[in-house]
Scaffold this motif. Structure first.
Motif, mmCIF file in Angstrom:
data_model
loop_
_atom_site.group_PDB
_atom_site.id
_atom_site.type_symbol
_atom_site.label_atom_id
_atom_site.label_comp_id
_atom_site.label_asym_id
_atom_site.label_seq_id
_atom_site.Cartn_x
_atom_site.Cartn_y
_atom_site.Cartn_z
ATOM 1 N N GLY A 289 -8.445 -17.547 -50.925
ATOM 2 C CA GLY A 289 -8.743 -16.377 -51.730
ATOM 3 C C GLY A 289 -8.006 -16.296 -53.051
ATOM 4 N N SER A 290 -7.333 -17.360 -53.473
ATOM 5 C CA SER A 290 -6.608 -17.338 -54.742
ATOM 6 C C SER A 290 -7.592 -17.276 -55.905
ATOM 7 N N VAL A 291 -7.322 -16.397 -56.858
ATOM 8 C CA VAL A 291 -8.175 -16.238 -58.036
ATOM 9 C C VAL A 291 -7.757 -17.276 -59.075
ATOM 10 N N LEU A 292 -8.688 -18.127 -59.483
ATOM 11 C CA LEU A 292 -8.412 -19.186 -60.454
ATOM 12 C C LEU A 292 -8.927 -18.845 -61.848
ATOM 13 N N GLY A 293 -9.874 -17.933 -61.945
ATOM 14 C CA GLY A 293 -10.419 -17.563 -63.244
ATOM 15 C C GLY A 293 -11.117 -16.225 -63.171
ATOM 16 N N ALA A 294 -11.183 -15.557 -64.338
ATOM 17 C CA ALA A 294 -11.841 -14.247 -64.401
ATOM 18 C C ALA A 294 -12.578 -14.083 -65.715
ATOM 19 N N GLY A 295 -13.254 -15.127 -66.133
ATOM 20 C CA GLY A 295 -13.997 -15.045 -67.373
ATOM 21 C C GLY A 295 -13.235 -15.639 -68.541
ATOM 22 N N PRO A 296 -13.745 -15.488 -69.758
ATOM 23 C CA PRO A 296 -13.116 -16.084 -70.938
ATOM 24 C C PRO A 296 -11.670 -15.602 -71.118
ATOM 25 N N GLY A 297 -10.772 -16.556 -71.286
ATOM 26 C CA GLY A 297 -9.366 -16.241 -71.497
ATOM 27 C C GLY A 297 -8.551 -16.081 -70.244
ATOM 28 N N TRP A 298 -9.199 -15.987 -69.084
ATOM 29 C CA TRP A 298 -8.481 -15.778 -67.829
ATOM 30 C C TRP A 298 -8.574 -17.045 -66.985
ATOM 31 N N ARG A 388 -5.725 -9.549 -74.186
ATOM 32 C CA ARG A 388 -6.941 -10.165 -73.661
ATOM 33 C C ARG A 388 -7.994 -9.111 -73.341
ATOM 34 N N PRO A 389 -9.260 -9.498 -73.387
ATOM 35 C CA PRO A 389 -10.328 -8.581 -72.972
ATOM 36 C C PRO A 389 -10.305 -8.404 -71.456
ATOM 37 N N PRO A 390 -10.904 -7.343 -70.950
ATOM 38 C CA PRO A 390 -10.970 -7.158 -69.497
ATOM 39 C C PRO A 390 -11.705 -8.323 -68.837
#
Length: 394
Positions: A289-298, A388-390
């Protein structure tokens, strides 16, 4: 018993334990592979998939939809009791028993399971069925609420399941980040010095303390490994962020939708960009469940490359171990009989304390440098995260 003989006995015991663990792990791995190769019996029904939602929340695991059969005896199990989930070994396969499935165990068990990473979730077990058990638990909770008053349970807004938009495998950089670096030389050097002093010391009473110190140094030198070397599956999910309290003693657990427990990087949480009710599209490693990305910049990999972990706590532990090495030598007068420790590139005339003092000074310098690095890194990282953007949504 001399220190040398103690080291030999400990080495033999360690070798026996490692050999036994390797044989056990190989047997468990073969059993899991055999289960994975078995033909599919059927697919999960909609009701069974919904009943497994609470198991997904607790474990953070995703599971397959293919149902397979598993039979045999229970070889080991956790202490069974009034808990939502229990673990056991069924025919050398690690299985998770939801609700009251443990009450249906017998000498010879017939189960239907779905694979969830390195274990299996029980859907049916002898007379147990996940759908009926889930309905009983809900009925008992409703009866408890009725008896204690309607205000005892906080109503939660309805959150739908995530939308799976795609899958991929981890990149080489993501695998390296998950697996961690190679063993740290500083910790191994402290362990070697402690063992050599213990073997060559005039005082055998210090041997036990020095061996314990050497084991602690070796443990801190070994980075924690997370998962196999092979790339793991990464899910691209779209859903509503939320939190759930699984245990009052611990902070709330983050969820995406109603069925995926996620692990957000701590630095991302402090940015204020992730909060309850926000719709987000996240890249999540399926195994943990580790989050590796959340869109541009994340991107977690890019963040860890630009703002690397300082390992300040590890360096502080090594500093304490070196101080402990000097303290043990002073208290027990554990001065070696020979002037040098037999370490390559160390002059034969250099006494053991010269090497230890040099390690102490070097470690003090590293701690100061790492502390400055942490302060500068946190300031720069917080400023960038705030700009950063949301996280992206659809």
């Amino acid at each position: 018993m001399s220190v040398t003989l103690t080291l030999v006995v400990l080495a033999l015991l360690a070798a026996m334990l490692l050999a036994g663990y390797a044989e056990w792990a190989s047997r468990m791995r073969d059993a899991l592979h055999d289960l994975r190769r078995r033909p599919q019996l059927r697919r999960l029904t909609v009701e069974e998939d919904a009943a497994l939602a609470s198991v997904r929340v607790i474990t953070g695991r995703t599971h397959e939809a293919q149902v397979r059969t598993l039979s045999g005896a229970i070889t080991a199990g956790s202490g069974f009791g009034d808990r939502l989930l229990h673990s056991a070994w069924l025919d050398d396969v690690a299985v998770l028993l939801p609700f009251d499935a443990w009450r249906h165990l017998a000498d010879d068990n017939q189960a239907e399971v779905v694979l969830a990473g390195d274990c299996a979730l029980v859907v049916r077990l002898n007379g147990f069925h996940i759908v009926g058990a889930h309905a009983r638990v809900n009925a008992e909770a409703a009866a408890h609420d009725t008896a204690c008053g309607k205000g005892t349970r906080r109503r939660r807004r309805r959150i739908d399941r995530c939308n799976v938009l795609g899958t991929r495998l981890e990149s080489d950089a993501e695998v390296a980040l998950r697996r961690g670096p190679s063993p740290y030389v500083t910790g191994l050097l402290i362990a070697v010095v402690a063992i050599l002093i213990a073997v060559d010391s005039r005082n055998e009473g210090a041997g036990l303390f020095l061996l314990i110190l050497a084991m602690l140094a070796t443990w801190t030198a070994w980075p924690g490994r997370r998962g196999p070397k092979q790339p793991q599956r990464v899910l691209l999910l779209d859903g509503i962020l939320g939190t759930i309290i699984l245990d009052p003693r611990y902070p709330p657990t983050w969820m995406l939708g109603s069925d995926h427990r996620i692990e957000l990087p701590p630095e991302w949480l402090t940015s204020g960009r992730f909060h309850d009710g926000r719709r987000a599209r996240l890249e999540i490693r399926a195994t943990d469940g580790s989050v590796l990305g959340a869109g541009p910049g994340w991107s977690l990999v890019q963040d860890r490359l630009r703002f690397p972990q300082s390992q300040l706590l590890r360096h502080l532990v090594w500093l304490v171990l070196i101080l402990g090495l000097l303290a043990i030598a002073a208290v027990f007068d554990a001065v070696p009989r020979h002037s040098n420790l037999g370490i390559p590139f160390v002059p034969a005339t250099a006494p053991w304390w010269f090497v230890t003092a040099a390690m102490l000074l070097g470690q003090l310098l590293r701690v100061v440098m790492r502390t400055r690095q942490v302060l500068r890194r946190d300031t720069a990282r917080d400023a960038e995260l705030a700009a950063r953007p949301p996280p992206r949504s659809r």
